[in-house]
Write an enzyme that holds these catalytic residues in place. Structure first.
Site, short mmCIF file in Angstrom:
data_model
loop_
_atom_site.label_atom_id
_atom_site.label_comp_id
_atom_site.label_asym_id
_atom_site.label_seq_id
_atom_site.Cartn_x
_atom_site.Cartn_y
_atom_site.Cartn_z
CB THR A 131 -1.01 -0.28 1.43
OG1 THR A 131 -1.88 -1.07 0.55
CG2 THR A 131 -2.41 1.21 1.63
CB SER A 149 0.77 -7.81 0.68
OG SER A 149 0.97 -8.14 2.00
CB THR A 157 0.35 -4.27 5.65
OG1 THR A 157 -0.90 -4.33 5.73
CG2 THR A 157 0.46 -3.17 6.08
CG ASP A 158 -3.81 -7.46 3.82
OD1 ASP A 158 -3.51 -7.17 4.56
OD2 ASP A 158 -3.98 -7.14 2.28
NE ARG A 191 -4.72 -19.92 14.68
CZ ARG A 191 -4.85 -19.23 14.99
NH1 ARG A 191 -5.49 -18.15 14.14
NH2 ARG A 191 -4.37 -17.95 15.28
CD GLN A 251 -8.16 -22.46 17.81
OE1 GLN A 251 -9.53 -21.36 18.54
NE2 GLN A 251 -8.68 -23.35 17.40
CB CYS A 252 -4.48 -17.74 22.96
SG CYS A 252 -5.75 -18.50 23.42
#
Length: 315
Positions: free
Chosen positions: A11, A56, A87-88, A220, A252-253
């Site tokens: 971006t 990205s 950023t992705d 996960r 997953q946390c």
């Protein structure tokens, strides 16, 4: 002080078009020239734009190879490197560069923006200047500079899809680099890897399929490492054992990681050779598994996955 800016895309260098934001050549270079003209940067800065630039969202492991190849080729010519990136998937690339550049003894600072440099009120100018400033500090390792914060590369994840403060990182007691006497660049292949989360009552058919066809899997788990104790999952993990493919478990946390052995429900993972991913981010776990599958023999993959290489674990 000489810095090479590796423009990977994202971006930060886009402009508004009728179809939405799209990359435009020269945007980043124009901002660097402005920063130099106003005295906001004093280092000698060159730009190496990847061709083609990386979207990205479309990034693949070979794009990590493209970035590390530029660093390797110009390692003796520059004191530090700044990588501008979308950023992705920036967190994946930050981890990938950290794992791949063994013996790195210079700063590699990744940055980007949520709003393009071409937009009023953008965050790209600040992030770019901050990244160049941090490169001048000669702080060894792979870092992410974003929204005024310097974050360790293998511990970063994107936390917000719109806020300018889009990244966070878990703490680490180890700096973000792989120790070594000289720079050794490791490359990534194209292994088939799946990332699979548990959810209450969700079908586990995809787990079975992944264990049958993939080269490796990241699962996960709930909380500190628990999983549904079902015949379907046991059968899938048994298939992975039979094929001798690595399965890495992460939580997953967002923080805290897993701790196998705390609950009886995580015994089925231990008994079937699932690798304890400790408190790695899912991005770091995926990248580390890709590295292990690309460079290691089947018998040594478990050792690589369980060994701290560059601060991807807190301890």
């Amino acid at each position: 002080m000489k810095i090479l800016v590796i423009h990977a895309g994202g971006t930060i260098s886009m402009v508004r078009t009728p179809e939405g934001f799209a990359p435009r050549k020269g945007v980043l270079e124009e901002e660097l020239a402005r920063l130099a003209a106003t005295g906001e940067i004093s280092a000698e800065v060159d730009v190496h734009a990847l061709d083609p630039l990386i979207d990205s969202a479309y990034s693949v492991p070979d794009d990590w190879n493209r970035m590390t190849a530029v660093i390797d080729a110009h390692y003796s010519d520059y004191d530090a490197f700044v990588v501008t990136h979308g950023t992705d998937t920036l967190a994946y690339s930050a981890a990938a560069l950290c794992f791949a550049l063994e013996g790195l003894n210079k700063p590699v600072i990744l940055t980007g923006s949520m709003l393009p440099l071409s937009e009023e009120g953008n965050d790209g100018s600040r992030n770019l200047k901050d990244a160049l400033d941090m490169a001048c500090s000669m702080l060894r390792g792979v870092w992410v500079q974003f929204a005024g914060r310097l974050l360790p590369g293998p511990r970063v994840w994107k936390t917000h899809s719109r806020s300018l403060e889009a990244f966070s990182a878990a703490p680490s007691e180890r700096p973000p680099f792989r120790p070594g006497d000289r720079l050794i660049r490791h490359t990534y292949g194209a292994p088939s890897i799946s990332i699979l989360p548990f959810a209450p009552g969700a079908s586990l058919d995809v787990f079975t399929y992944a264990m049958e066809v993939c080269d490796g899997v990241v699962i996960r788990c709930y909380g500190s490492g628990t999983a549904p104790n079902t015949d379907r999952l046991i059968s899938a993990l048994t298939k992975a054992q039979e094929r001798n493919i690595p399965v890495v478990a992460v939580s997953q946390c967002a923080e805290g990681g897993i701790a196998f052995g705390r609950y009886a429900s995580d015994q089925l993972l231990l008994q079937r050779g699932v690798v304890d991913g400790r408190d790695m981010t899912v991005e770091a776990a995926y990248v580390k598994l890709a590295l292990a599958l690309s460079m290691a023999s089947p018998d040594s993959r478990g050792t690589i996955l369980q060994t701290g290489l560059c601060g991807e674990f807190m301890y």
